[in-house]
Design a protein around this motif. Structure first.
Motif, mmCIF file in Angstrom:
data_model
loop_
_atom_site.group_PDB
_atom_site.id
_atom_site.type_symbol
_atom_site.label_atom_id
_atom_site.label_comp_id
_atom_site.label_asym_id
_atom_site.label_seq_id
_atom_site.Cartn_x
_atom_site.Cartn_y
_atom_site.Cartn_z
ATOM 1 N N PRO A 197 0.819 -1.216 0.000
ATOM 2 C CA PRO A 197 0.000 0.000 0.000
ATOM 3 C C PRO A 197 0.845 1.254 0.000
ATOM 4 O O PRO A 197 1.870 1.318 0.684
ATOM 5 N N GLU A 198 0.423 2.230 -0.786
ATOM 6 C CA GLU A 198 1.099 3.528 -0.897
ATOM 7 C C GLU A 198 2.423 3.459 -1.657
ATOM 8 O O GLU A 198 3.117 4.465 -1.769
ATOM 9 N N VAL B 61 -8.241 1.384 -11.036
ATOM 10 C CA VAL B 61 -8.624 2.563 -10.249
ATOM 11 C C VAL B 61 -10.097 2.457 -9.867
ATOM 12 O O VAL B 61 -10.485 2.720 -8.725
ATOM 13 N N ASN C 267 -10.790 0.306 -7.021
ATOM 14 C CA ASN C 267 -10.128 0.765 -5.798
ATOM 15 C C ASN C 267 -8.892 -0.061 -5.469
ATOM 16 O O ASN C 267 -8.622 -0.382 -4.311
ATOM 17 N N CYS C 268 -8.138 -0.395 -6.513
ATOM 18 C CA CYS C 268 -6.870 -1.097 -6.324
ATOM 19 C C CYS C 268 -5.684 -0.157 -6.506
ATOM 20 O O CYS C 268 -4.662 -0.316 -5.842
ATOM 21 N N GLU D 42 -4.342 4.079 -7.454
ATOM 22 C CA GLU D 42 -4.646 5.508 -7.428
ATOM 23 C C GLU D 42 -3.616 6.233 -8.290
ATOM 24 O O GLU D 42 -2.409 6.023 -8.124
ATOM 25 N N ARG E 179 -1.799 9.589 -9.157
ATOM 26 C CA ARG E 179 -1.509 10.903 -8.578
ATOM 27 C C ARG E 179 -0.807 11.740 -9.634
ATOM 28 O O ARG E 179 0.300 11.400 -10.071
ATOM 29 N N THR F 122 1.514 6.150 -10.404
ATOM 30 C CA THR F 122 0.406 5.282 -10.013
ATOM 31 C C THR F 122 0.799 4.493 -8.778
ATOM 32 O O THR F 122 1.866 3.872 -8.742
ATOM 33 N N VAL G 238 -3.390 1.419 -3.527
ATOM 34 C CA VAL G 238 -4.153 2.082 -2.466
ATOM 35 C C VAL G 238 -3.948 1.362 -1.140
ATOM 36 O O VAL G 238 -3.483 0.215 -1.092
ATOM 37 N N GLU G 239 -4.339 2.033 -0.060
ATOM 38 C CA GLU G 239 -4.119 1.480 1.283
ATOM 39 C C GLU G 239 -4.933 0.222 1.517
ATOM 40 O O GLU G 239 -4.449 -0.773 2.052
ATOM 41 N N THR H 136 -6.611 -2.224 -0.628
ATOM 42 C CA THR H 136 -6.745 -2.661 -2.006
ATOM 43 C C THR H 136 -8.051 -3.402 -2.258
ATOM 44 O O THR H 136 -8.358 -4.387 -1.586
#
Length: 244
Positions: free
Chosen positions: A40-41, A69, A72-73, A75, A77, A82, A85-86, A88
């Motif tokens: 994540p991140e 995206v 919600n896997c 993100e 920016r 890319t 996400v926290e 996933t």
């Protein structure tokens, strides 16, 4: 650069499925995240690298990223890249309950499910909770009590309490589905009478004590009693709708 055998394996996978090319590439990117332990991140390889690794065009990579995206896997920016996400794959309302018009019937349906699943989850938590988890469970129980006593809406804290019990089962599936099962909690907390609020405090305490005592049967019975009592909250909500 991607090795020939890896490229052939990727193309073989693509040809053997009925999914669209972007969907297949999205699956390949997911596998890349797993294989390379991208947490994540953390940032994914850039568009050029992914296109080269998966032997597809950059346009296909962009479409695959859009799919991930939406799920919600990932993100994107702007100007940074890319990122994973926290949480996933987790979506706030995966079954679209927010758009169900008849919320009372939805609450009743969810209650039927809660009566089957949550007592069992409490039973499992009593068998598997660790010594380190006990203080946190007790703290969450006390937080619900504090909020109720203050006269504030305790719905969010109530859900957090039930979610932590699910976590104490150490079953990843139960942990993930519990927010769906307990969706009804915040839907009718404002309809609860003083008596029902006191019942919540009492049964939450009984559940917590049974789990921390590692007593599966008492944990099951206390949770069943707690969820069954919540049916009164739904009945009050139905009555309020009729009166209005």
């Amino acid at each position: 650069m991607m090795q020939n055998n890896e490229m052939l394996s990727t193309m073989k996978h693509i040809k053997s499925t009925n999914q669209s090319l972007p969907e297949q590439v999205a699956a390949q990117i997911n596998q890349l995240i797993i294989d390379q332990n991208i947490g994540p991140e953390q940032k994914l390889p850039n568009e050029f690298e992914l296109a080269e690794r998966l032997n597809v065009g950059r346009g296909t990579i962009r479409e695959a990223v859009k799919l991930l995206v939406a799920r919600n896997c990932l993100e994107v920016r702007r100007g940074k890249g890319t990122f994973v996400v926290e949480k996933t794959g987790q979506i706030e309302d995966p079954l679209g309950f927010a758009y169900v018009k008849d919320k009372i019937t939805l609450a009743e349906d969810l209650m039927e499910l809660r009566l089957r699943v949550e007592p069992w989850a409490a039973q499992l938590a009593a068998q598997r909770i660790t010594d380190e988890e006990m203080p946190e469970l007790q703290a969450r129980c006390e937080e619900v009590t504090r909020i109720i006593r203050s006269g504030e809406d305790h719905g969010a804290a109530d859900k957090a309490f039930h979610a932590y019990i699910a976590q104490c089962t150490h079953n990843s599936v139960i942990t993930e589905i519990m927010p769906v099962i307990t969706y009804s909690i915040e839907m009718y907390t404002h309809f609860r009478s003083k008596r029902l609020l006191e019942d919540t405090i009492r049964t939450h305490t009984q559940i917590t004590e049974a789990i921390c005592a590692r007593d599966p049967q008492k944990a099951y019975e206390a949770m069943y009693k707690h969820v069954a009592q919540n049916q009164d909250g739904i009945d009050m909500a139905k009555q309020a709708v009729v009166e209005n």
